[in-house]
Design an enzyme around this catalytic site. Sequence first.
Site, PDB file in Angstrom:
ATOM      1  N   THR A 121       0.862  -1.176   0.000  1.00 34.81           N
ATOM      2  CA  THR A 121       0.000   0.000   0.000  1.00 34.81           C
ATOM      3  C   THR A 121       0.892   1.217   0.000  1.00 34.81           C
ATOM      4  O   THR A 121       1.983   1.166   0.553  1.00 34.81           O
ATOM      5  CB  THR A 121      -0.858  -0.023   1.293  1.00 34.81           C
ATOM      6  OG1 THR A 121      -1.783  -1.090   1.188  1.00 34.81           O
ATOM      7  CG2 THR A 121      -1.592   1.265   1.537  1.00 34.81           C
ATOM      8  N   ASP A 177      -8.015  -3.368   5.538  1.00 34.07           N
ATOM      9  CA  ASP A 177      -7.752  -2.227   6.404  1.00 34.07           C
ATOM     10  C   ASP A 177      -7.643  -0.882   5.691  1.00 34.07           C
ATOM     11  O   ASP A 177      -8.032   0.144   6.231  1.00 34.07           O
ATOM     12  CB  ASP A 177      -6.476  -2.485   7.213  1.00 34.07           C
ATOM     13  CG  ASP A 177      -5.238  -2.687   6.356  1.00 34.07           C
ATOM     14  OD1 ASP A 177      -5.378  -3.123   5.190  1.00 34.07           O
ATOM     15  OD2 ASP A 177      -4.124  -2.424   6.852  1.00 34.07           O
ATOM     16  N   THR A 180       0.465  -0.919   6.546  1.00 29.95           N
ATOM     17  CA  THR A 180       0.588  -1.706   5.324  1.00 29.95           C
ATOM     18  C   THR A 180       0.865  -3.153   5.705  1.00 29.95           C
ATOM     19  O   THR A 180       1.477  -3.420   6.742  1.00 29.95           O
ATOM     20  CB  THR A 180       1.679  -1.137   4.381  1.00 29.95           C
ATOM     21  OG1 THR A 180       1.748  -1.961   3.205  1.00 29.95           O
ATOM     22  CG2 THR A 180       3.048  -1.083   5.027  1.00 29.95           C
ATOM     23  N   GLY A 184      -3.957  -6.903   5.538  1.00 30.21           N
ATOM     24  CA  GLY A 184      -5.091  -6.141   6.045  1.00 30.21           C
ATOM     25  C   GLY A 184      -6.156  -7.013   6.683  1.00 30.21           C
ATOM     26  O   GLY A 184      -6.908  -6.549   7.548  1.00 30.21           O
TER      27      GLY A 184
HETATM   28  N1  ASP Z   1      -3.181  -3.718   3.669  1.00 38.44           N
HETATM   29  C1  ASP Z   1      -3.463  -3.967   2.267  1.00 38.44           C
HETATM   30  C2  ASP Z   1      -4.558  -4.981   2.164  1.00 38.44           C
HETATM   31  O1  ASP Z   1      -4.549  -5.946   2.906  1.00 38.44           O
HETATM   32  C3  ASP Z   1      -2.282  -4.422   1.506  1.00 38.44           C
HETATM   33  C4  ASP Z   1      -0.935  -3.872   1.917  1.00 38.44           C
HETATM   34  O2  ASP Z   1      -0.845  -2.837   2.546  1.00 38.44           O
HETATM   35  O3  ASP Z   1       0.099  -4.496   1.632  1.00 38.44           O
HETATM   36  O4  ASP Z   1      -5.382  -4.833   1.290  1.00 38.44           O
END
Ligand code: ASP
Length: 334
Positions: free
Chosen positions: A194, A225, A245, A248
């Site tokens: 993210t 998230d 990040t 999530g």
């Molecule tokens: N948190 C994000 C999700 O799970 C992905 C990430 O931040 O790597 O969609």
Amino acid sequence: MESIGRRKFMKSVAGATALGASMAPASGNPGSPPSAGDPARTGLILLTTWQWGVKANERAAEVFQGGGSLLDAVEKGINVIEDDPAVMTVGYGGVPNADGIVSLDAAIMDGTRHRAGSICDLHMIKNPISVARQVIEKTSHTTMAGEGAFLFALKLGFKPEQLLTPESLKVWMKWKANPNRKTFWLKSEKNHDTIGMVGTDGKGHMVAGCSTSGLAFKIPGRIADSSLVGCGVYADDNAGAASATGDGDLMTNYCTSVSIVQAMARGASPQEACEDLLRHMVKSDPRNKDGQCAVIAMNPRGEMGNASMNQGFRLKYSTWKDGKNQLQEGPVVY
Ligand code: ASP
């Protein structure tokens, strides 16, 4: 497993410093904004996840120096990464869901108005952070999703387009053609990342924003998230801003960003708040030690913190401070 976005980590950029060097606290009461004449009142400070944070910070600083607000700066900085097809975990060119559709999540929060806008499962619009911003500016809602979010974006003049690029289509076709492919109906490999950005204008105002295409090959309809206020982002001028990040699905259960901001409100430094959150996750379930989790935080004085759960998902982050952009690697808790 390493994510698509991080495999090609650029080793360093101008002035990269030793681990966590910019995390050192400044003097003064950490919770309170810098007053006039305070050395902490140094103008724009940004902290952004992963290597692409360098480009995002540059654009954000340009917008801010050109007279834009902190909110404009965070939004426009994130737009650069959403527009970049080489970043295959955010915006245009993101790796699609299991049905081959790019589905985007984003949220932005203004700590001054204590007001967030968020967008979940948005198709065909490459800048979900800007649509999320418009949720704040044009509605009295906070979160919009799916078809309704798409129609809302069209009404505001956002252009629909195919977000799959030849590269992201190829990645999906390869996955789809594999009879042994992992899916999220089972325990599976995780490809994601993210862009999360937290910032202050040097006067105690705080903003947090993040944008993602989420997990590659996620089950259609899945949101996590990034677009959930308090999870992917949280900002409050009285305490600070945070973003997250990683996995999530896991981190949503801990409302990571609001937990970190509340810890800062109780007097923790941004670094302590980040590390404590990750430790708390492990205390509640030791299996979380293996989780892919990383968090960033900043308080109203511009002091910063970040932490990753483990070496397998070690955060790279970019800071903008005193006009300098630095790419660094963050500390690991376990
Ligand atoms: N948190 C994000 C999700 O799970 C992905 C990430 O931040 O790597 O969609």
